[in-house]
Design an enzyme around this catalytic site. Structure first.
Site, mmCIF file in Angstrom:
data_model
loop_
_atom_site.group_PDB
_atom_site.id
_atom_site.type_symbol
_atom_site.label_atom_id
_atom_site.label_comp_id
_atom_site.label_asym_id
_atom_site.label_seq_id
_atom_site.Cartn_x
_atom_site.Cartn_y
_atom_site.Cartn_z
ATOM 1 N N ASP A 245 12.140 19.488 39.247
ATOM 2 C CA ASP A 245 12.384 20.441 40.329
ATOM 3 C C ASP A 245 11.945 19.774 41.621
ATOM 4 O O ASP A 245 10.757 19.467 41.802
ATOM 5 C CB ASP A 245 11.585 21.733 40.120
ATOM 6 C CG ASP A 245 12.301 22.728 39.213
ATOM 7 O OD1 ASP A 245 13.417 22.419 38.770
ATOM 8 O OD2 ASP A 245 11.742 23.802 38.964
ATOM 9 N N GLU B 67 7.812 19.935 38.489
ATOM 10 C CA GLU B 67 8.042 20.367 39.868
ATOM 11 C C GLU B 67 7.044 19.686 40.794
ATOM 12 O O GLU B 67 5.843 19.650 40.519
ATOM 13 C CB GLU B 67 7.912 21.879 40.001
ATOM 14 C CG GLU B 67 8.119 22.326 41.441
ATOM 15 C CD GLU B 67 8.118 23.832 41.624
ATOM 16 O OE1 GLU B 67 7.446 24.294 42.568
ATOM 17 O OE2 GLU B 67 8.776 24.525 40.830
ATOM 18 N N ASP C 109 7.221 25.891 48.015
ATOM 19 C CA ASP C 109 8.612 25.627 47.617
ATOM 20 C C ASP C 109 9.491 25.215 48.797
ATOM 21 O O ASP C 109 10.608 25.709 48.956
ATOM 22 C CB ASP C 109 9.222 26.860 46.941
ATOM 23 C CG ASP C 109 8.686 27.101 45.546
ATOM 24 O OD1 ASP C 109 8.405 26.112 44.854
ATOM 25 O OD2 ASP C 109 8.534 28.273 45.153
ATOM 26 N N HIS D 186 4.192 21.937 41.992
ATOM 27 C CA HIS D 186 3.239 22.234 40.922
ATOM 28 C C HIS D 186 2.319 21.038 40.681
ATOM 29 O O HIS D 186 1.133 21.216 40.376
ATOM 30 C CB HIS D 186 3.976 22.589 39.636
ATOM 31 C CG HIS D 186 4.751 23.852 39.715
ATOM 32 N ND1 HIS D 186 5.517 24.326 38.660
ATOM 33 C CD2 HIS D 186 4.904 24.771 40.701
ATOM 34 C CE1 HIS D 186 6.092 25.462 39.000
ATOM 35 N NE2 HIS D 186 5.742 25.744 40.243
ATOM 36 N N GLU E 33 7.888 23.759 31.841
ATOM 37 C CA GLU E 33 7.603 23.446 33.242
ATOM 38 C C GLU E 33 6.122 23.647 33.525
ATOM 39 O O GLU E 33 5.644 24.781 33.559
ATOM 40 C CB GLU E 33 8.442 24.320 34.165
ATOM 41 C CG GLU E 33 8.236 23.990 35.634
ATOM 42 C CD GLU E 33 9.218 24.721 36.528
ATOM 43 O OE1 GLU E 33 8.827 25.075 37.657
ATOM 44 O OE2 GLU E 33 10.373 24.930 36.115
ATOM 45 N N HIS F 24 17.666 32.062 36.193
ATOM 46 C CA HIS F 24 16.958 32.922 35.255
ATOM 47 C C HIS F 24 17.932 34.033 34.852
ATOM 48 O O HIS F 24 18.819 34.414 35.621
ATOM 49 C CB HIS F 24 15.752 33.603 35.903
ATOM 50 C CG HIS F 24 14.674 32.672 36.354
ATOM 51 N ND1 HIS F 24 14.681 32.098 37.606
ATOM 52 C CD2 HIS F 24 13.547 32.248 35.744
ATOM 53 C CE1 HIS F 24 13.600 31.348 37.742
ATOM 54 N NE2 HIS F 24 12.895 31.415 36.624
ATOM 55 N N ASP G 37 1.980 27.654 46.408
ATOM 56 C CA ASP G 37 3.294 27.093 46.084
ATOM 57 C C ASP G 37 4.308 27.518 47.144
ATOM 58 O O ASP G 37 4.847 28.621 47.087
ATOM 59 C CB ASP G 37 3.701 27.606 44.695
ATOM 60 C CG ASP G 37 4.862 26.841 44.096
ATOM 61 O OD1 ASP G 37 5.328 25.898 44.727
ATOM 62 O OD2 ASP G 37 5.275 27.203 42.976
ATOM 63 N N ASP H 283 18.230 36.764 37.341
ATOM 64 C CA ASP H 283 18.842 36.394 38.616
ATOM 65 C C ASP H 283 20.308 36.792 38.633
ATOM 66 O O ASP H 283 20.829 37.257 39.652
ATOM 67 C CB ASP H 283 18.794 34.870 38.836
ATOM 68 C CG ASP H 283 17.402 34.315 38.946
ATOM 69 O OD1 ASP H 283 16.490 35.056 39.352
ATOM 70 O OD2 ASP H 283 17.223 33.127 38.614
#
Length: 438
Positions: free
Chosen positions: A295, A267, A308, A270, A231, A100, A306, A103
């Site tokens: 993802d 993802e 991850d 998701h 996404e 991003h 979520d 980031d």
């Protein structure tokens, strides 16, 4: 300065490897269906979870003390993050990374500061890419973290927020093009609603549609050759998000005439939050012609949010990879590890353990999926199951040559009396298990 001095470049050592940090299944150059593993998988490590996240959650502060996150000067820390990131990418052996905008560069206190900081860091990233050979799989703009986006970005009631988001996305798209990014991702982190009591759904969808058209127009204006990706996510952080799943996104794209311009970045976590399997979302996107990128992560079936986590199910990833291979494989997309180590995994080396294990899982899944494609018993079964539709009557129905009454008369004239036929689910599950486990 090395941020990972105890780690040497990760190598393929095979199934009998005794080294903790070694690939047992991922052999980058190994040919699978005539193409190297690395080209099938196109694996990327993400900037945000790996180098930005401090190990915090809604119940507690960050647990990590990353050396690249220390110091008071924001730009100095951005440089340190870049050094750590590209050392990590290189030692891990991934070909791609993702980011991003905020980031890689501090957001600053104004759009002018944001643009200036980002521009400086683009010079750094460009040099790092040239030095390491690591490429950008995709870039994106963070239009959800700052409190200004509490009510959304493109869907916000305030048109100035729409303009602010447009400034970020325009800048991030230009940056992605400059860095040779293969894709640009749009994730509507807060494009949704908390309550319908204060939300005009029709207006917000129209705003989103207009924003996406502007993004497409800008892509062509600047000559960006990569793929635009949306996404999907069903909820969290909002109660309901407009990009709920692949089917919802496709309906949105059709409504605004963008189905030829934008694909999806799916993802795994998701997908499960939407009540689907990862396998289902991949197959749906492929069937609709909008499969773009992935993802790779997982959720925890006992948690409703979520998480991850790194993918560790060969079975789940085999079924997903089978669908990707059947759809022709990735073109501009790939497998991005949108995954993070647990808050208790405090050491920098844990970042390597998470990624190395996940890369081996994908490699093993690729080999198993390739075996399923080469001896495609599932496709054979499906072809036989639907064979009637390939006959004259079935083809006439699908071609629109028969009206409803024509079809009804056919049924009466033939006195048809069709009987149910077994779908043989258990047999097919056994075939898949044999392909995966031998």
């Amino acid at each position: 300065m090395s941020y990972f001095p105890s780690v040497t470049p990760i190598r393929f050592e095979g199934k009998q490897a005794q080294t903790p940090l070694a690939f047992r299944h991922y052999d980058a150059a190994k040919l699978v269906l005539g193409k190297p593993m690395r080209e099938h998988l196109r694996m990327a490590a993400c900037y945000w979870h790996t180098f930005v996240w401090p190990g915090s959650d809604v119940f507690g502060a960050g647990t990590f003390r990353r050396p690249w996150q220390e110091g008071g000067d924001a730009m100095a820390m951005a440089h340190n993050k870049a050094d750590a990131a590209f050392e990590f990418f290189s030692k891990l052996g991934v070909d791609y990374y993702t980011f991003h905008d905020t980031d890689v560069a501090p957001e600053g206190n104004s759009l002018a500061e944001y643009r200036n900081n980002f521009a400086q860091m683009l010079d750094v990233l460009e040099r790092k890419q040239e030095q390491t050979g690591v490429r950008l799989l995709w870039g994106t703009a963070n239009c959800f973290s700052n409190p200004r986006f509490a009510s959304g970005a493109a869907s916000n009631p305030n048109p100035e927020l729409f303009a602010y988001a447009a400034a970020q996305v325009c800048t991030a798209m230009n940056a992605t093009q400059r860095l040779g990014g293969a894709n640009y991702v749009l994730w509507g982190g807060r494009e949704g609603y908390e309550t319908l009591l204060n939300t005009d759904l029709k207006r917000e969808r129209e705003q989103l549609g207009r924003f996406m058209r502007l993004v497409v127009e800008h892509k062509h204006k600047i000559g960006f050759k990569g793929t635009l990706l949306i996404e999907p996510k069903p909820q969290e952080p909002t109660k309901h998000q407009y990009d709920y799943d692949s089917a919802t996104v496709h309906g949105f794209l059709k409504q605004y005439g963008l189905e030829q311009e934008i694909k999806v970045n799916i993802e795994a976590n998701h997908a499960t939050l939407a009540g689907h399997s990862f396998h289902h979302e991949i197959a749906t996107a492929a069937a609709l012609g909008i499969l773009g990128s992935v993802d790779a992560n997982r959720g925890d079936p006992q948690n409703g949010w979520d998480t991850d986590q790194f993918p560790n199910s060969v079975e789940e990833m085999t079924l997903a990879t089978y669908e990707i291979l059947k759809a022709g494989g990735f073109t501009t997309g790939g497998f991005n590890f949108d995954s993070k180590v647990r808050r208790q995994s405090l050491d920098e080396v844990d970042l390597f353990h998470g990624h190395v294990g996940a890369m081996d899982v994908l490699a093993l899944a690729l080999e198993r999926a390739a075996g399923m494609v080469e001896n495609d018993l599932l496709a054979n079964f499906k072809a036989e199951r639907y064979a009637g539709w390939d006959g004259a009557f079935g083809q006439d129905v699908l071609a629109g040559k028969l009206s409803l009454s024509d079809i009804a008369e056919h049924a009466f004239a033939k006195q048809i009396n069709p009987q149910a036929v077994s779908g043989r689910q258990e047999m097919l599950e056994n075939l898949v298990n044999r392909a995966i486990y031998g």
